[in-house]
Design an enzyme around this catalytic site. Structure first.
Site, PDB file in Angstrom:
ATOM      1  N   SER A 150       0.553  -1.339   0.159  1.00 29.92           N
ATOM      2  CA  SER A 150      -0.191  -0.121   0.519  1.00 29.92           C
ATOM      3  C   SER A 150       0.552   2.120  -0.359  1.00 29.92           C
ATOM      4  O   SER A 150       1.563   1.491  -0.741  1.00 29.92           O
ATOM      5  CB  SER A 150      -1.126   0.177   0.955  1.00 29.92           C
ATOM      6  OG  SER A 150      -2.110   0.879   0.808  1.00 29.92           O
ATOM      7  N   ASP A 278     -10.438  -3.366  -5.567  1.00 31.24           N
ATOM      8  CA  ASP A 278      -9.414  -2.952  -4.162  1.00 31.24           C
ATOM      9  C   ASP A 278     -10.586  -1.702  -3.586  1.00 31.24           C
ATOM     10  O   ASP A 278     -10.834  -1.064  -4.746  1.00 31.24           O
ATOM     11  CB  ASP A 278      -7.966  -2.444  -4.029  1.00 31.24           C
ATOM     12  CG  ASP A 278      -7.807  -1.870  -3.370  1.00 31.24           C
ATOM     13  OD1 ASP A 278      -8.034  -1.642  -2.260  1.00 31.24           O
ATOM     14  OD2 ASP A 278      -6.702  -2.068  -3.580  1.00 31.24           O
ATOM     15  N   HIS A 306      -8.499  -5.059  -0.632  1.00 34.10           N
ATOM     16  CA  HIS A 306      -7.074  -4.358  -0.240  1.00 34.10           C
ATOM     17  C   HIS A 306      -5.649  -4.735   0.568  1.00 34.10           C
ATOM     18  O   HIS A 306      -6.084  -5.379   1.373  1.00 34.10           O
ATOM     19  CB  HIS A 306      -7.132  -3.313   0.239  1.00 34.10           C
ATOM     20  CG  HIS A 306      -5.816  -1.951   0.338  1.00 34.10           C
ATOM     21  ND1 HIS A 306      -5.798  -1.405  -0.291  1.00 34.10           N
ATOM     22  CD2 HIS A 306      -5.516  -2.023   1.401  1.00 34.10           C
ATOM     23  CE1 HIS A 306      -4.715  -0.599  -0.141  1.00 34.10           C
ATOM     24  NE2 HIS A 306      -4.401  -0.869   0.911  1.00 34.10           N
TER      25      HIS A 306
END
Length: 338
Positions: A150, A278, A306
């Site tokens: 991320s 996501d 995610h």
């Protein structure tokens, strides 16, 4: 051979039937999944003093690895740590395959507040460069691999783009998992609807208290009342992240820190994994082949959420585990040490 010719070999993912949709795949992975097949990771922590008089804490996995085995370094996501589900799953992968493994914590994320009037941000490629340089210096006999998750993945690919040809002196290959490579698109997505009510609240529940402790360290650093009134990451970044790290405002920060504009400059093997469902990263914002150079592989499976990618286990596919994604990404990285 062009890396694109064989880069996606072995990269596949199928979501379990009982976890439909990006939100369920995200939440189950973080809250209910099995993170490791072997023993739980054991960590040894070391403190590194930074060039600006601050510090970061680095957790080294304590499983056995050969002296010449690759070292896999993981840069965690927003408010993550070595205790995050994906960090534990990657540590389990490293242990199973005989790799050394380490998690450097971004400033303020190791459980102890850092000293300087700053924290961390999505585009801090200078910090990434310093961390990787130190790992390379301390492990001269090990091929160095890096994965970012991320926020950490955006920062890692931003570094690779900025470094260009010189990145090869640091690492053999890099990977970004579920990274918002267009920070504006991701930032606006997490500030709407269900995302705002669930994920934004979770992030702010730890970010705001840490920011207030930073204000106690450095009085006058920002407007306390305004920060307490922040209800999304855009407002938080406008008051805290952007000004503390040299950006004019949130829009300037998101524009200048995004990795997508520099993907074409990457000259080291790089994998960018993004699930199309996501919740944080709109599929329309993801890079295409036209945005990248020959060293970048795009893996964009339809499902995964995610940093989710839960997989079925057991007779009926329940409970699930999150080792499939680290296995695929880790094997891709290791393949580039030859």
């Amino acid at each position: 051979m062009n890396l694109r010719d064989c880069a996606t070999e072995g990269l596949s993912y199928e979501a379990p039937w009982w976890l439909p949709g990006g939100n369920l795949q995200t939440l189950w992975a973080a809250l209910g999944s099995r993170r490791h097949f072997g023993p739980a990771p054991r960590w040894q922590r070391s403190r590194w003093n930074t060039p600006d008089g601050d510090f970061i804490d680095v957790d080294h996995a304590q499983h056995a690895s050969a002296a010449q085995a690759p070292l896999l370094v993981l840069f965690h996501g927003l408010e993550g740590s070595s205790g995050s589900h994906y960090a534990m799953a990657f540590a389990d992968f490293a242990a199973a395959h005989g790799l050394a493994f380490a998690v450097p914590h971004f400033r303020g994320c190791s459980g102890e507040l850092n000293h300087a009037p700053r924290a961390y941000h999505s585009g801090d490629f200078a910090e990434i460069d310093w961390v990787l340089a130190r790992f390379a210096q301390e492990n001269p006999g090990r091929p160095l691999l890096a994965v970012g998750v991320s926020l950490g993945g955006n920062a890692l690919l931003r570094w690779a783009g900025e470094a260009g040809e010189t990145a090869r002196a640091r690492v053999r290959a890099v990977a970004a998992v579920c990274s918002p490579l267009d920070l504006a698109a991701g930032g606006h997505a997490i500030g709407r609807g269900f995302n705002r009510q669930v994920y934004t609240r979770v992030f702010l529940s730890t970010m705001v208290p840490k920011a207030l402790k930073k204000l106690e360290q450095h009085p006058g650093l920002f407007d306390r009342a305004a920060l307490l009134a922040a209800r999304d990451l855009y407002e938080f970044d406008n008051l805290f992240t952007a000004p503390l790290h040299g950006f004019r405002n949130t829009d300037d920060y998101w524009a200048r820190a995004s990795a997508k504009p520099v993907l074409h400059r990457i000259r080291v093997p790089a994998l960018a994994l993004n699930a199309l469902n996501d919740p944080f990263v709109p599929a329309t914002s993801l890079p295409t082949a036209q945005d990248t150079g020959p060293c970048v592989t795009l893996w964009q499976p339809p499902r995964g959420g995610h940093v989710g990618f839960p997989s079925a286990a057991g007779r009926w596919g329940v409970p699930g585990h999150v080792r499939t994604m680290p296995e695929a990404v880790g094997r891709w990285l290791v393949a580039h040490t030859a």
